[in-house]
Design a protein around this motif. Structure first.
Motif, short mmCIF file in Angstrom:
data_model
loop_
_atom_site.label_atom_id
_atom_site.label_comp_id
_atom_site.label_asym_id
_atom_site.label_seq_id
_atom_site.Cartn_x
_atom_site.Cartn_y
_atom_site.Cartn_z
N GLY A 78 0.78 -1.23 0.02
CA GLY A 78 -0.12 -0.17 0.13
C GLY A 78 0.95 1.09 -0.09
N GLN A 79 2.07 1.20 0.72
CA GLN A 79 2.99 2.24 0.98
C GLN A 79 3.98 2.29 0.17
OE1 GLN A 79 2.58 4.37 4.60
NE2 GLN A 79 1.25 5.52 3.94
N ALA A 80 4.69 3.31 -0.14
CA ALA A 80 6.26 3.29 -0.61
C ALA A 80 6.87 4.62 -0.42
CB ALA A 80 6.34 2.82 -2.15
N ARG A 81 8.32 4.50 -0.06
CA ARG A 81 9.09 5.88 -0.03
C ARG A 81 10.27 5.75 -0.67
NH1 ARG A 81 13.17 6.91 3.68
NH2 ARG A 81 12.54 5.09 5.07
N ARG A 82 10.51 6.32 -1.61
CA ARG A 82 11.88 6.42 -2.45
C ARG A 82 13.10 6.81 -1.54
NH1 ARG A 82 10.66 6.94 -8.08
NH2 ARG A 82 8.93 8.21 -8.70
N ALA A 83 14.14 5.80 -1.86
CA ALA A 83 15.37 5.95 -1.10
C ALA A 83 16.00 7.11 -1.05
CB ALA A 83 16.20 4.74 -1.39
N ASP A 84 16.39 7.90 0.07
CA ASP A 84 17.00 9.24 -0.03
C ASP A 84 18.42 9.01 -0.57
OD1 ASP A 84 14.67 10.23 1.12
OD2 ASP A 84 15.77 10.07 3.13
N PRO A 85 18.87 9.91 -1.39
CA PRO A 85 20.28 10.04 -1.78
C PRO A 85 21.20 10.19 -0.71
CG PRO A 85 18.92 11.25 -3.35
CD PRO A 85 18.18 10.94 -2.10
#
Length: 627
Positions: free
Chosen positions: A302-309
């Motif tokens: 249901g949810q996702a967060r892009r990995a921070d550089p």
């Protein structure tokens, strides 16, 4: 004896709020200090002069200058002998059958001071956040009240009988450990060299027995990692569940590194269409969630967060979003697989409808379970459409059953933040769309005048979510529920959802002003006492839905139900003649427009800090009464 208690916490989260409200209700004087820096904590203790410091949610150790000066009780989400900051994560990942909460006294060792009280509970197959808000909070309340009561009665040494209840199921206590041997503390043991500290049963070197689970290292992403080519659905679900909320499971979607969360097991019926697809493949979209194949089934993500550089500064990184919205271009190529409101129990979706009882005394139950209670524009539109659809059904009572974790928390701040980064859009515009959609849902409830409506709070509610509930004729809540019926904590937001109509009709004008200005969490029992809600169920959380349904069926079959409906219709007509709902909405939205588009950026600043989880610079003064 009434105590002066300083609540020291990383953030004023659901557990901290529950303990705050319950201890105040028992006559103790509470003040809150957010754990910002050692010097700030030391200053708070000097100002508050507490009898006791209570730490229900910390990410750092309490400074020695504090615990050496005043007794400090730490609430640890693990049974006696368990240590480490990832206690609940390990328990969920390892699918423990039993777990617990320990209240211990800070003494310089991490999670290993003298134990004042503890409580155990059976584990559910559920996300970490759901367990934390339900079983962990309930056990923490039980253990904390026991420890505080002992302290208030004059005890100043942790009771030796703390181990009398015995070791966790399936384990044996060290020989001699207990009332007869209080000098054998759990914290003197260390993990044997070469042993996986995530699973090790620690040995007492003096007895050869075992007790607790000992020190567990911080769970790393390698401990949560999913091998889509080999892991079965149960393993995948355990990995995703143990990372729920924070930090998520590091993985990749469409070749882009990201963190995954909010997992739901897919049904066999849904997977039958994709039986020939390879493990790891993305298959379909439903309610913003992505269906991904496992070796023996599938899960909805249901949810996702892009990995921070690398090197990303706080507040400049990525944040959680609805998975299909975060990867909108790629998800658009996947087939949509919606399901009917009425369907089998194993078929996941955010909305569900069931009917119960005989003709003429029938109850409809509309469930909506949105992650973290966040109701973005699209979710509001789908909920309103479902409301309009079920209003066509021949029911006499309609239950609005919010989520298990949260009834609703109002507008979706993460989705609004995302709009600030979309070309041609803005956070102000998405805020405006979202609040209009929330108002539309509340209006659909208010305009359901041909039957009785009941909001059922199984979980906490905040801001607009509280007032959405009040749009129904009655509000029922479990007594574990905590309400935050105010908006001001989000940058002096004014609020809408017809609250200027709904709140005074329950509390009066003065009562409504006092409640909105108070900005403090409210127990369901206190909300019922003041007339904000109508019923508070104090039975076990298990079986709540069955008890609610039985009560609703009795209401639907009551002899005077037609008179209740007629009285409701007459009151609504009289209220409309005095001041139309449209006017309340217009006046509220005029104030909200200034929040979103005006010169004062407080709302946008507060929202940005909330979404990016920026560290607090100070404790709000309505909490830090010692300041």
């Amino acid at each position: 004896m009434s105590l002066r208690i300083l609540l020291l916490c990383h953030s004023f989260n659901s557990l901290s709020q529950r303990l705050f409200a319950e201890l105040r209700a028992r006559g103790h004087t509470l003040s809150v200090e957010l754990d910002i820096a050692d010097s700030v904590t030391e200053e708070a203790v000097a100002l508050a002069r507490p009898d006791l410091v209570l730490a229900p949610f910390l990410k750092r150790r309490i400074p020695a200058a504090v615990w050496q000066r005043v007794p400090c009780f730490v609430v640890h989400p693990g049974p006696p002998g368990d240590q480490g900051p990832s206690a609940l994560d390990w328990a969920v990942r390892n699918r423990e059958a039993q777990w617990g909460v320990t209240v211990l006294q800070a003494d310089g060792a991490f999670d290993a001071g003298p134990v004042w009280a503890h409580a155990r509970f059976p584990m559910r197959a559920a996300n970490k956040g759901s367990l934390y808000r339900r079983e962990v909070t309930r056990a923490a309340l039980q253990a904390t009240l026991e420890a505080v009561e002992r302290f208030a009665s004059g005890e100043r040494v942790a009771p030796a009988e703390r181990f009398a209840a015995g070791p966790p199921q399936g384990e044996s206590a060290p020989e001699g450990l207990g009332a007869a041997a209080p000098d054998v503390p759990a914290h003197v043991w260390t993990a044997p060299s070469g042993v996986d500290s995530g699973n090790a049963l620690l040995s007492d070197p003096r007895s050869g027995g075992v007790w607790g689970r000992g020190w567990k290292a911080v769970m790393k992403q390698a401990d949560r990692a999913i091998d889509w080519s080999r892991d079965d659905t149960a393993t995948v679900m355990a990995r995703l569940r143990c990372a729920d909320g924070q930090p998520g499971v590091r993985d990749a979607l469409w070749g882009q590194a990201c963190y995954l969360g909010d997992a739901h097991q897919a049904s066999d019926a849904t997977l039958a269409e994709f039986a020939e697809r390879e493990p790891g493949e993305l298959l379909a979209v439903r309610d913003g969630a992505l269906l991904r194949r496992t070796v023996d089934g599938g899960v909805w993500i249901g949810q996702a967060r892009r990995a921070d550089p690398p090197g990303t500064a706080p507040g400049q990184g990525h944040f959680k979003q609805v998975a299909a919205e975060l990867f909108a271009p790629q998800a658009a190529a996947l087939p949509q697989r919606p399901v009917p409101l009425e369907r089998t129990d194993d078929e996941w979706a955010e909305l569900r409808y069931t009917e119960h009882g005989p003709e003429g005394a029938r109850v409809g139950c509309l469930r909506f379970d949105f992650c973290n209670g966040a109701m973005g524009t699209g979710r509001c539109e789908r909920l309103r459409a479902a409301l309009l659809a079920v209003r066509q059904r021949p029911t006499q009572v309609l239950l609005l059953m919010g989520g298990e974790g949260f009834f609703s928390n109002g507008i979706d701040l993460n989705r609004i933040e995302a709009a600030a980064h979309r070309p041609g859009d803005s956070a102000a515009d998405e805020s405006w769309r979202n609040i209009q959609a929330m108002d539309d849902v509340a209006l659909a409830v208010l305009e359901t005048t041909d039957r009785l409506t009941v909001s059922v709070m199984r979980g906490n509610a905040g801001a607009g979510g509280v007032f959405l509930a009040l749009a129904a004729d009655q509000v029922w809540a479990h007594d574990s529920v905590v309400l935050n019926p105010h908006y001001k904590n989000m940058g002096n937001l004014y609020g809408s959802e017809y609250w200027t109509y709904l709140l005074p009709r329950r509390l009066g004008e003065a009562g409504a002003r006092d409640l909105m200005a108070g900005r403090l969490p409210l127990r369901a029992a206190d909300a019922q006492r003041m007339g904000l809600i109508d019923a508070c169920d104090d039975g076990p959380r298990e079986g709540l839905e069955e008890r609610v349904l039985a009560r609703a069926l009795a209401l639907a079959g009551s002899y005077n139900r037609p008179e209740q409906v007629a009285a409701k219709q007459a009151r609504r007509a009289a209220d409309e003649a005095q001041c139309p709902l449209a006017r309340y909405r217009e006046q509220e939205l005029a104030r909200m427009h200034r929040n979103f588009y005006g010169f004062d950026p407080s709302y946008h600043v507060a929202r940005h800090h909330f979404v990016h989880k920026l560290p607090h610079a100070w404790t709000p003064r309505h909490l830090a009464t010692h300041r």
